[in-house]
Structures are given as C-alpha cells and as structure tokens.
Design a protein around this motif. Structure first.
Motif, mmCIF file in Angstrom:
data_model
loop_
_atom_site.group_PDB
_atom_site.id
_atom_site.type_symbol
_atom_site.label_atom_id
_atom_site.label_comp_id
_atom_site.label_asym_id
_atom_site.label_seq_id
_atom_site.Cartn_x
_atom_site.Cartn_y
_atom_site.Cartn_z
ATOM 1 N N GLU A 209 5.785 18.368 29.331
ATOM 2 C CA GLU A 209 4.994 19.311 28.546
ATOM 3 C C GLU A 209 3.654 19.587 29.217
ATOM 4 O OE1 GLU A 209 4.577 17.984 24.521
ATOM 5 O OE2 GLU A 209 6.728 17.652 24.270
ATOM 6 N N ILE A 210 3.011 18.527 29.693
ATOM 7 C CA ILE A 210 1.702 18.695 30.336
ATOM 8 C C ILE A 210 1.858 19.414 31.667
ATOM 9 C CG2 ILE A 210 -0.260 17.469 31.354
ATOM 10 C CD1 ILE A 210 0.090 15.330 29.219
ATOM 11 N N HIS A 211 2.861 19.034 32.437
ATOM 12 C CA HIS A 211 3.086 19.684 33.734
ATOM 13 C C HIS A 211 3.345 21.177 33.565
ATOM 14 C CE1 HIS A 211 4.212 19.992 37.945
ATOM 15 N NE2 HIS A 211 5.313 20.633 37.586
ATOM 16 N N SER A 212 4.036 21.544 32.487
ATOM 17 C CA SER A 212 4.365 22.960 32.260
ATOM 18 C C SER A 212 3.133 23.797 31.963
ATOM 19 C CB SER A 212 5.365 23.087 31.110
ATOM 20 O OG SER A 212 4.771 22.731 29.871
ATOM 21 N N LEU A 213 2.040 23.151 31.533
ATOM 22 C CA LEU A 213 0.802 23.891 31.273
ATOM 23 C C LEU A 213 0.162 24.388 32.561
ATOM 24 C CD1 LEU A 213 -0.824 21.582 28.560
ATOM 25 C CD2 LEU A 213 0.307 23.782 28.178
ATOM 26 N N GLY A 214 0.479 23.718 33.679
ATOM 27 C CA GLY A 214 -0.115 24.088 34.963
ATOM 28 C C GLY A 214 -1.503 23.501 35.133
ATOM 29 N N ASP A 215 -1.935 23.353 36.385
ATOM 30 C CA ASP A 215 -3.299 22.927 36.732
ATOM 31 C C ASP A 215 -3.598 21.474 36.388
ATOM 32 O OD1 ASP A 215 -3.793 25.614 37.516
ATOM 33 O OD2 ASP A 215 -4.229 26.119 35.426
ATOM 34 N N TYR A 216 -2.574 20.666 36.127
ATOM 35 C CA TYR A 216 -2.759 19.253 35.853
ATOM 36 C C TYR A 216 -1.896 18.415 36.788
ATOM 37 C CZ TYR A 216 -4.857 20.711 31.381
ATOM 38 O OH TYR A 216 -5.650 21.290 30.419
ATOM 39 N N ASP A 217 -2.454 17.314 37.256
ATOM 40 C CA ASP A 217 -1.731 16.368 38.090
ATOM 41 C C ASP A 217 -1.416 15.137 37.240
ATOM 42 O OD1 ASP A 217 -0.797 14.512 39.898
ATOM 43 O OD2 ASP A 217 -2.526 14.576 41.225
ATOM 44 N N VAL A 218 -0.127 14.884 36.998
ATOM 45 C CA VAL A 218 0.274 13.765 36.141
ATOM 46 C C VAL A 218 0.898 12.636 36.960
ATOM 47 C CG1 VAL A 218 0.585 15.227 34.122
ATOM 48 C CG2 VAL A 218 2.519 14.855 35.663
ATOM 49 N N SER A 219 0.653 12.630 38.267
ATOM 50 C CA SER A 219 1.298 11.641 39.138
ATOM 51 C C SER A 219 0.871 10.206 38.815
ATOM 52 C CB SER A 219 1.010 11.956 40.608
ATOM 53 O OG SER A 219 -0.380 11.930 40.879
ATOM 54 N N GLN A 220 -0.348 10.007 38.283
ATOM 55 C CA GLN A 220 -0.833 8.667 37.937
ATOM 56 C C GLN A 220 -0.855 8.438 36.428
ATOM 57 O OE1 GLN A 220 -1.691 6.326 40.396
ATOM 58 N NE2 GLN A 220 -0.706 7.892 41.656
ATOM 59 N N MET A 221 -0.248 9.341 35.697
ATOM 60 C CA MET A 221 -0.271 9.277 34.239
ATOM 61 C C MET A 221 0.338 7.965 33.742
ATOM 62 S SD MET A 221 1.343 12.112 31.684
ATOM 63 C CE MET A 221 1.380 11.934 29.917
ATOM 64 N N GLY A 222 -0.413 7.270 32.889
ATOM 65 C CA GLY A 222 0.064 6.013 32.341
ATOM 66 C C GLY A 222 -0.337 4.786 33.140
ATOM 67 N N LYS A 223 -0.929 4.978 34.315
ATOM 68 C CA LYS A 223 -1.338 3.850 35.147
ATOM 69 C C LYS A 223 -2.540 3.136 34.529
ATOM 70 C CE LYS A 223 -2.907 2.603 39.801
ATOM 71 N NZ LYS A 223 -3.237 3.122 41.163
ATOM 72 N N VAL A 224 -2.449 1.839 34.375
ATOM 73 C CA VAL A 224 -3.566 1.051 33.871
ATOM 74 C C VAL A 224 -4.555 0.863 35.012
ATOM 75 C CG1 VAL A 224 -4.317 -1.150 32.910
ATOM 76 C CG2 VAL A 224 -2.163 -0.124 32.142
ATOM 77 N N LEU A 225 -5.743 1.436 34.869
ATOM 78 C CA LEU A 225 -6.750 1.409 35.931
ATOM 79 C C LEU A 225 -7.654 0.193 35.838
ATOM 80 C CD1 LEU A 225 -7.690 5.179 35.721
ATOM 81 C CD2 LEU A 225 -6.220 4.100 37.426
ATOM 82 N N TYR A 226 -7.847 -0.292 34.628
ATOM 83 C CA TYR A 226 -8.698 -1.473 34.437
ATOM 84 C C TYR A 226 -8.396 -2.051 33.063
ATOM 85 C CZ TYR A 226 -12.802 -4.498 34.672
ATOM 86 O OH TYR A 226 -13.635 -5.582 34.707
ATOM 87 N N GLU A 227 -8.378 -3.374 33.007
ATOM 88 C CA GLU A 227 -8.114 -4.033 31.730
ATOM 89 C C GLU A 227 -8.825 -5.365 31.723
ATOM 90 O OE1 GLU A 227 -4.320 -5.282 28.890
ATOM 91 O OE2 GLU A 227 -3.973 -4.587 30.944
ATOM 92 N N THR A 228 -9.588 -5.619 30.673
ATOM 93 C CA THR A 228 -10.271 -6.893 30.543
ATOM 94 C C THR A 228 -9.262 -7.949 30.105
ATOM 95 O OG1 THR A 228 -10.862 -6.446 28.251
ATOM 96 C CG2 THR A 228 -12.448 -5.815 29.941
ATOM 97 N N LEU A 229 -9.616 -9.209 30.291
ATOM 98 C CA LEU A 229 -8.731 -10.309 29.898
ATOM 99 C C LEU A 229 -8.693 -10.447 28.382
ATOM 100 C CD1 LEU A 229 -9.786 -12.969 32.548
ATOM 101 C CD2 LEU A 229 -7.803 -11.437 32.602
#
Length: 311
Positions: A291-311
């Motif tokens: 759905e997001i990709h179909s909107l155009g102009d968005y890169d979802v290649s890293q979508m859902g990746k946890v970038l940082y998380e505290t313990l």
C-alpha cells in the motif's frame, strides 16, 4: 432533524488554548465524550460546554461523560492509542494496527520534536520522527537518546523519503543547494517550530552559517508540507522546505537535497507490549508495504527494522 454543532479535536485545542495531545488525553480518560464521522473524531458543542461548566463548578471531582452519550461513544480509555505525525502513511499504519490488535487509533498532527517532548511528558503512544542532526548527519536517534534519557524505548524504521526545496515551475531563482538561501532576493515560507522540516532548515542554516534573520519570509509559518508547497505555487514565496510527495500534489518543482529517515518511537512498558507487537506485525505485512509503495516516493526497504532498543 436539528443540526448539532460539533468541533474537531484541533478546533477544540484552539478554543481552549491547549495542545491537541491534551484534548486526546481527555478523550482517552473518558472526560470528554466524542463521536466518529468516518475516521474523524468530533465533539458535540453541548458536550464541550458541559465539560467546561463542570470544570468551573467542580474542579476537584472526576468529570464523567454525560449519560446520554454513553451508548454511542467508543470506549477509549484503555483500548485506544495516539499516533503523532502528518504523513498519510500513518493512516495506513493505524488501519493495520487496528486490524491486528483491535486497538483504536487516533491521530495527532503535532510536529516531530513537539511529539517527542510530549512522549517524555507521558503523552502519546507512537511518535513518528524525521529530525536531522547537523553535527552527526544522522536522523532521529541523537534526539531520542537525549530527550527520552533513561526511559525504555524502541525505535523502528517506517520508511525513507526525499526532502528538499519546493520552487516555482522552472526554478526561476535557480535554487539547487542550501547555500543558495544566502541570496537576499529570496522569499522563504517556513514551517512551525518543532516540525522536522523546520529543524532540517535550521540545522542547514547553522552549518552554512546563514543567519535566519537575513532570509526574507523566515518568520512566515505554515503548518503542513502542502501549505508550504501551495505558498510557493501561488507565488507568495520563492522557496520552502518539505517532502517530495507534497510537490506532486501541488504545481511546484521539487529539488531533492537529502534522504530523510522516518522512524517510529514507542516506550517499552508492560502496557505497550501488545502495541509494540502489533506495530512490528503491521510493518512486516506485505499488504502494508504494498500500500505504501503504491503511493510512490517512499522507500520501504528498511521498513520494520529495529534501529535502536533499550534493554
């Protein structure tokens, strides 16, 4: 049938001179009754008047919703969450969260920094961020680490998107880089303090040593990417800062200058365990990504990746 006057959350916030998150908090606590028109939340004028009168006459008592609306008002207090941010993809995310978890999603359109500060104050459930740090060249994490401090939290990527200049068709002022804002004949249209676009501009001005007061129009404020692009399109400004998507919705040219990372922040509390799982499942959904990709102009290649998380 008599027409009943009602207000949006934003209109009530303006009337009471408080933030929209404050109004959402009243809704979640059941102190201000609401009803839905599609996905929009509205408050009846009579209910607002009654809330105000109760605050005047019995400030120490807990305000309860009037009995006549109890059968029609959704149960917000423990089964609703607030998502901050303006991008349309947050509506899609909210829909998927509702389908997976059964939680009701409400929207706040506050800017990135203001939303993060509200989370620090215990308000808001999902904060969306695109905050550029000029010292590190990084998005979001420098701000989250400083503001949330010792709070437990998780940062998850939603998407990436291009940000840059809105200029008039043909780019008559030949604006191609941040340093071009030194031109004294440029008229700018700006975003509100605390928005990601405003912080991006301010950081770039600082890096290039361009005094904000030297730019004509710096103090002119619009509250959305569309409004900024529209000001450029109508010729009342030469340039504004925003995302690519809005440029294609308004008749302006877009000069890409950076790829900004758009992330989600959620506090890690026992109460939010269900929410975090629902967000992770939503972002991993092929349906949402499509759905997001179909909107155009968005890169979802890293979508859902946890970038940082505290313990």
């Amino acid at each position: 049938m008599q027409k009943e006057l009602s207000y949006t959350i934003e209109e009530i916030a303006q009337l009471l001179k408080v933030s929209k998150l404050t109004i959402y908090d009243l809704v979640k606590k059941g102190e201000l009754p609401v009803f839905r028109v599609g996905r929009q939340i509205r408050v009846g004028a009579d209910d607002l008047d009654q809330y105000i009168q109760l605050q005047k006459t019995a400030p120490s008592q807990k305000i309860k919703a009037p009995a006549h609306v109890e059968t029609t008002v959704p149960e917000f207090p423990s089964e609703s969450i607030i998502i901050s941010g303006q991008d349309i993809v947050l509506d899609l995310l909210g829909k998927h969260i509702e389908e997976i978890s059964g939680l009701k999603t409400l929207r706040s359109y506050a800017g990135s920094l203001n939303s993060l500060l509200s989370m620090y104050q215990g308000k808001g459930d999902i904060v969306s961020l695109h905050l550029y740090d000029g010292d590190t060249g990084e998005y979001n994490l420098p701000y989250v680490k400083k503001i949330l401090g010792s709070f437990p939290y998780i940062v998850i990527n939603l998407l990436s998107r291009k940000a840059g200049f809105y200029v008039q068709k043909g780019n008559p002022k030949q604006l191609t880089d941040w340093k071009d804002l030194k031109q004294k004949q440029i008229t700018l249209v700006n975003r509100e303090i605390g928005s990601g676009a405003r912080i991006l501009l301010d950081e770039k001005l600082r890096i290039h040593q361009i005094p904000a007061k030297s730019i004509h129009g710096y103090s002119r404020i619009e509250s959305s990417h569309i409004s900024v692009a529209s000001a450029v399109a109508t010729g009342t400004a030469d340039v504004g800062v925003g995302i690519e998507k809005a440029a294609k919705m308004v008749e302006v040219d877009f000069i890409p200058l950076t790829i900004e990372r758009y992330d989600l922040v959620i506090l890690k509390t026992p109460e939010n365990a269900r929410l975090i799982q629902a967000v992770k499942e939503s972002l991993a959904s092929a349906a949402l990504q499509s759905e997001i990709h179909s909107l155009g102009d968005y890169d979802v290649s890293q979508m859902g990746k946890v970038l940082y998380e505290t313990l």
